[in-house]
Design a protein around this motif. Sequence first.
Motif, short mmCIF file in Angstrom:
data_model
loop_
_atom_site.label_atom_id
_atom_site.label_comp_id
_atom_site.label_asym_id
_atom_site.label_seq_id
_atom_site.Cartn_x
_atom_site.Cartn_y
_atom_site.Cartn_z
N ALA A 157 0.86 -1.19 0.00
CA ALA A 157 0.00 0.00 0.00
C ALA A 157 0.89 1.23 0.00
O ALA A 157 2.10 1.15 0.28
CB ALA A 157 -0.93 0.00 1.22
N ASN A 158 0.28 2.38 -0.31
CA ASN A 158 0.98 3.65 -0.31
C ASN A 158 0.23 4.64 0.56
O ASN A 158 -1.00 4.64 0.60
CB ASN A 158 1.08 4.23 -1.73
N GLY A 159 0.98 5.51 1.25
CA GLY A 159 0.34 6.58 1.99
C GLY A 159 0.71 6.60 3.45
O GLY A 159 1.31 5.66 3.99
N ALA A 160 0.34 7.72 4.10
CA ALA A 160 0.67 7.90 5.51
C ALA A 160 -0.21 7.06 6.42
O ALA A 160 0.20 6.69 7.52
CB ALA A 160 0.52 9.38 5.88
N SER A 161 -1.42 6.73 5.97
CA SER A 161 -2.34 5.92 6.78
C SER A 161 -2.95 4.86 5.87
O SER A 161 -3.61 5.19 4.88
CB SER A 161 -3.42 6.80 7.39
N VAL A 162 -2.73 3.60 6.19
CA VAL A 162 -3.25 2.50 5.39
C VAL A 162 -3.95 1.51 6.31
O VAL A 162 -3.65 1.44 7.50
CB VAL A 162 -2.15 1.79 4.57
N SER A 163 -4.87 0.74 5.75
CA SER A 163 -5.68 -0.18 6.55
C SER A 163 -5.40 -1.63 6.14
O SER A 163 -5.29 -1.94 4.95
CB SER A 163 -7.17 0.10 6.39
N LEU A 164 -5.30 -2.46 7.15
CA LEU A 164 -5.24 -3.91 6.96
C LEU A 164 -6.64 -4.42 7.31
O LEU A 164 -7.00 -4.53 8.48
CB LEU A 164 -4.18 -4.51 7.87
N THR A 165 -7.47 -4.69 6.29
CA THR A 165 -8.88 -5.01 6.52
C THR A 165 -9.09 -6.52 6.62
O THR A 165 -8.42 -7.31 5.96
CB THR A 165 -9.75 -4.44 5.39
N ASN A 166 -10.05 -6.87 7.48
CA ASN A 166 -10.47 -8.27 7.63
C ASN A 166 -9.26 -9.19 7.80
O ASN A 166 -9.08 -10.16 7.07
CB ASN A 166 -11.30 -8.69 6.40
N SER A 167 -8.46 -8.87 8.80
CA SER A 167 -7.18 -9.57 8.99
C SER A 167 -7.40 -11.05 9.30
O SER A 167 -8.43 -11.46 9.83
CB SER A 167 -6.40 -8.92 10.14
#
Length: 358
Positions: A157-167
């Motif tokens: 992913a790229n960016g200052a804030s990223v999400s790891l969804t449905n881990s």
Amino acid sequence: MDLTNIPAGLYSLEVPDGNGCSDNFGPFSVANPGAPATPTITVSANQACDGEDITFSVNSSDPSANFDWSGPNGFSSTLDNFTVTMDQLTEGNYCVTATVSNCTSPSACETIVLNELPTLNVTSDSEGTLVCENSDVELTASGASSLVWNGPNGFNANGASVSLTNSSTNSTGWYVVTGTDGNNCSSVDSTYVEVVPLPTADATASSDSQTAFCEGSVGFLYGSGGDDYVWMGPNGFSSSNQNPTIANFDSTNVGTYVLTVTDANGCQDQDSISLDVSVFEDVSINASDTVLCPGDLLSLSASGAESYVWTGPNGFSESGQNITIDNISMNQSGTYYVEGTSAFGCTGGDEVEIVVEM
């Protein structure tokens, strides 16, 4: 001051006085008409990131020239081509002279400016804790203009804030971010995420097949799969017992009961079970006659249940919906009782008085 045999170049004069004060004069240019021309320096870059290699090369109009380099932190070299890894000790001014037949050229210099690496700050909203499976994890980073993430199970992913969804448990591991600033200098930092599996909640009633309770009976619920248990159900029912009971089960208790289990990691799972009430209609007896003469035939039949057990005078016992007594005698007078059992195990009964007389 004797300047004999000094090489051509720029010179400064420092003059101290008796009070320890001093002043600088110059620079003064000293030329050597017989000296070779100033050499030409080529560098791969005049700015470098900390740890980056810079290549230096030098050329002279006289191919027989020898070179003498000087630089930061006591650097010296006689090579015409070399590489220096830049850091706080090696940044600065690099100068070289060319010497031919003991005549030295003016100095040529190049200044290398060191650009510090960006300082990254990486966090996650799960830092220091375990992540329950199927949860989302927020990863954040700062300190650079470009931020690129890589992690387990093909995550990028790229960016200052990223999400790891449905881990999932496959999401466990190090999440590495590479930050690049405006000088194209890069740093790497990381954070560790550990995902643990959910518990498996299992809600059952008295048995897997029996989810209807007889009216007025006690309803038994059973839970498994966790360390802590919370039950919620109809009519305001709630319990923190693993295996709670419902006294005097009736129609107000009919509905879905939801079990939430929590394990030692604080992770939760739910299961549910739907319960019904079995309202048992009255068992009734139909007799062929209630007053008989000795030798007559008595026929009794029952209704309202699935199975039946009969008892009566003189030790009488028999099962079945319909019974007969041939050639009845006077000592068989008395009360005949039937107990009926429904498909859900609920019971009810009825009785009839039989008189045998002359």
